[in-house]
Structures are given as C-alpha cells and as structure tokens.
Design a protein around this motif. Structure first.
Motif, PDB file in Angstrom:
ATOM      1  N   ALA A   1      15.906  14.784 -32.252  1.00 53.13           N
ATOM      2  CA  ALA A   1      14.676  14.838 -31.453  1.00 53.13           C
ATOM      3  C   ALA A   1      14.984  14.667 -29.969  1.00 53.13           C
ATOM      4  CB  ALA A   1      13.699  13.763 -31.923  1.00 53.13           C
TER       5      ALA A   1
ATOM      6  N   ARG B   1       8.687   8.929 -39.098  1.00 53.60           N
ATOM      7  CA  ARG B   1       9.866   9.258 -39.900  1.00 53.60           C
ATOM      8  C   ARG B   1      10.924   8.172 -39.685  1.00 53.60           C
ATOM      9  NH1 ARG B   1       9.960  14.302 -42.025  1.00 53.60           N
ATOM     10  NH2 ARG B   1      12.241  14.256 -42.170  1.00 53.60           N
ATOM     11  N   CYS B   2      11.503   7.698 -40.767  1.00 53.39           N
ATOM     12  CA  CYS B   2      12.530   6.662 -40.671  1.00 53.39           C
ATOM     13  C   CYS B   2      13.180   6.486 -42.036  1.00 53.39           C
ATOM     14  CB  CYS B   2      11.929   5.336 -40.202  1.00 53.39           C
ATOM     15  SG  CYS B   2      10.747   4.590 -41.368  1.00 53.39           S
TER      16      CYS B   2
ATOM     17  N   GLU C   1      18.014  11.652 -37.163  1.00 56.48           N
ATOM     18  CA  GLU C   1      16.880  12.354 -36.554  1.00 56.48           C
ATOM     19  C   GLU C   1      16.557  11.939 -35.120  1.00 56.48           C
ATOM     20  OE1 GLU C   1      14.471  13.799 -40.540  1.00 56.48           O
ATOM     21  OE2 GLU C   1      13.555  12.293 -39.230  1.00 56.48           O
ATOM     22  N   PRO C   2      16.728  10.663 -34.732  1.00 51.66           N
ATOM     23  CA  PRO C   2      16.468  10.328 -33.327  1.00 51.66           C
ATOM     24  C   PRO C   2      17.325  11.132 -32.359  1.00 51.66           C
ATOM     25  CG  PRO C   2      16.578   8.336 -34.642  1.00 51.66           C
ATOM     26  CD  PRO C   2      17.030   9.453 -35.532  1.00 51.66           C
TER      27      PRO C   2
ATOM     28  N   GLY D   1       9.744   4.527 -37.079  1.00 51.32           N
ATOM     29  CA  GLY D   1       8.636   5.198 -37.748  1.00 51.32           C
ATOM     30  C   GLY D   1       7.272   4.602 -37.490  1.00 51.32           C
TER      31      GLY D   1
ATOM     32  N   LEU E   1      11.993  17.951 -34.076  1.00 53.95           N
ATOM     33  CA  LEU E   1      13.193  18.105 -34.897  1.00 53.95           C
ATOM     34  C   LEU E   1      13.684  19.546 -34.928  1.00 53.95           C
ATOM     35  CD1 LEU E   1      12.398  15.788 -37.935  1.00 53.95           C
ATOM     36  CD2 LEU E   1      13.916  15.334 -35.995  1.00 53.95           C
TER      37      LEU E   1
ATOM     38  N   SER F   1      16.895   7.687 -40.092  1.00 57.78           N
ATOM     39  CA  SER F   1      16.951   6.919 -38.848  1.00 57.78           C
ATOM     40  C   SER F   1      18.298   7.005 -38.152  1.00 57.78           C
ATOM     41  CB  SER F   1      16.624   5.442 -39.127  1.00 57.78           C
ATOM     42  OG  SER F   1      15.307   5.293 -39.579  1.00 57.78           O
TER      43      SER F   1
ATOM     44  N   GLY G   1      12.521  10.868 -43.632  1.00 57.56           N
ATOM     45  CA  GLY G   1      13.235  10.659 -42.387  1.00 57.56           C
ATOM     46  C   GLY G   1      14.651  10.163 -42.577  1.00 57.56           C
TER      47      GLY G   1
ATOM     48  N   TYR H   1      11.086   8.337 -34.797  1.00 52.03           N
ATOM     49  CA  TYR H   1      12.115   8.840 -35.709  1.00 52.03           C
ATOM     50  C   TYR H   1      13.128   7.785 -36.166  1.00 52.03           C
ATOM     51  CZ  TYR H   1      10.321  13.321 -34.111  1.00 52.03           C
ATOM     52  OH  TYR H   1       9.503  14.381 -33.816  1.00 52.03           O
ATOM     53  N   ARG H   2      13.039   6.573 -35.616  1.00 54.11           N
ATOM     54  CA  ARG H   2      13.958   5.512 -36.046  1.00 54.11           C
ATOM     55  C   ARG H   2      13.209   4.399 -36.792  1.00 54.11           C
ATOM     56  NH1 ARG H   2      19.251   4.356 -35.085  1.00 54.11           N
ATOM     57  NH2 ARG H   2      19.935   2.180 -35.002  1.00 54.11           N
TER      58      ARG H   2
END
Length: 263
Positions: A239, A219-220, A235-236, A213, A170, A232, A230, A210-211
């Motif tokens: 990253a 993380r989501c 963050e994807p 998790g 991230l 979703s 997170g 990241y989506r």
C-alpha cells in the motif's frame, strides 16, 4: 474555474503533518495579544479540516460511498457507533463556518476534497458536477473573505468502488486512479488554489488500514490485529509503495500540464 495556468509553485507534499504551514488559532484574544509585529507579514494563521470528519451530506448531490462510509456503518468498527453521515454539516453550513473563520482573523483554511464527491466511481464513472460546484463555491467564498485555501487531495477516504473493484491501495491501478483524480482537481480548481498537498499522514493510513486493521479497509493478521483478511507483514509495504507512486503521478500531471512554463 477551467484550465487556467496556476501562477504559483505548488506544494505537493507527501506529508505527515502540515502544521508548519497552517497554525490552528481559535482564540482572538491570543492572536491580538501577540500582535502583527510578532510574526512576518506573510505568516499564515489558519484552521484545518478533513472531508469525512467535517462535511456530512454523505450521499447528497451525487456523492458516492467512500471507504469510511462503509467501514463506519458496520457494527463494531466504531466504539460508540458514530459515523460521519452528518459530522458538523460543513457541506451545507460552509458559509457560516467561513464567517466564523473570518471573525477569528485567520487567513488560511486547509481542507480536503472528498474523492467520492468528485468521482463517485473513479475512472469507472463520470465526474460529479454537483461536487465540483460545491468546492468551487467554497473556494470562491474563502477568497472573497481573504482566506487562502490549502487543499489536500486525500485525507484517508477513497471511493468504495475502488476498494471493491481492485482492492484500493493494494493494486497498481490506484496510481492511475489518483492521477485522474488529481488532474480533475487541478483542472477544476487550480486557477484559484495556490497550495496543494497530496496525502495527509500516509504513514498512519497504511499502518492503521493494513497492519493493525483499525481503519478501513481493516486488513491485518495476527499478532498485529484480528481481521478477516490481510497480511500485516506484507500489505503495508504494498500500500505504501502505491501511495508513494500515486503522489509521484500527481506531481507529474501537475508539472506536465499546469505548472507555469510547462506549456
């Protein structure tokens, strides 16, 4: 070993799969029945692995914790409670494993390097020479057996130190970290390794981490998953952006320092 020039083009691939390059063949009868004439003389039959799933020895010889070590040790993250602390013990049994590869008649082996075994704390610490020594021995034995090493720099695992310090993929800091890791590997192994890949299935690493998790760093956000932290929706992409630029950083360091004609 050392900083010798790499004499063949590198395969730095932001890949989904490497199967077009390395074919799994676990049946010698099948291989013999096909016959050499069925394939070009330079066709590669091979086996493949990833460091976390194969090596074990998760805290041996100076290796640091990686994100999967931490994730798998938290109750509830893995359905059956298993982890890669031992895996198939490839770290200690690689000689036996290579003998088995030779008995199958394969001529290539794709494996990944454990980032935390080489750089336990990334740029924030020293190079772990015991980790370098392990991969040097592995590569040398493969070549002695006539098996071509295909090396993946990242197969989902990163030093936990980088997650703790700045949030791993991230943060833009991850780009310089990956550049440093790639440079260390090219310098240490590039005189013998002719084929490299940067990332294994970065699409899966991003969506699962990241989506939904379900992979570290877990993380989501709803409705995609049920995580403590997170986003979703955002963050994807952050990253993925940093992984793509990390790939570019590794390509740049290779071309500028190690590719034939760059010096």
């Amino acid at each position: 070993m050392g900083t010798s020039t790499i004499h063949k083009p590198i395969l730095l691939i932001l890949q989904m799969f490497i199967s077009p390059l390395v074919i799994l063949c676990g049946d010698t009868t099948l291989a013999k029945s096909l016959g050499q004439s069925s394939f070009p003389s330079n066709f590669l039959f091979g086996t493949a692995s990833s460091a976390y799933q194969f090596e074990g020895a998760y805290l041996s010889d100076g290796k640091g914790l990686n994100n999967w070590d931490v994730f798998s040790h938290k109750p509830g993250n893995i359905i059956d409670g298993s982890n890669g602390d031992l895996a198939v013990d490839h770290y200690y049994r690689y000689m036996e494993d290579i003998e088995l590869m030779g008995s199958l008649g394969v001529n290539s082996y794709r494996f990944s390097i454990s980032w935390a075994r080489i750089l336990p704390a990334g740029r924030f610490g020293e190079v772990n020479l015991a980790g370098i020594d392990h991969y040097n021995k592995l590569i040398d034995v493969l070549l002695l057996k006539g098996i071509q090493p295909f090396v993946t720099l990242n197969h989902f695992d990163i030093p936990q130190e980088l997650e703790d310090r700045f949030g791993g993929w991230l943060s833009p800091e991850s780009q310089e970290e990956f550049r440093h890791f790639a440079d260390t590997c090219f310098k240490s192994f590039g005189d013998r390794v002719k084929y490299w890949a940067t990332f294994n299935e970065p699409n899966l690493q991003v969506t699962s981490g990241y989506r939904s998790g379900i992979y570290p760093p877990a993380r989501c956000s709803s409705p995609f998953g049920n995580c403590n932290d997170g986003d979703s929706e955002k963050e994807p992409f952050v990253a993925a952006h940093n992984i793509i630029l990390s790939h570019a950083a590794a390509v740049d360091i290779f071309r500028s320092k190690y590719q034939v004609g760059s010096q």
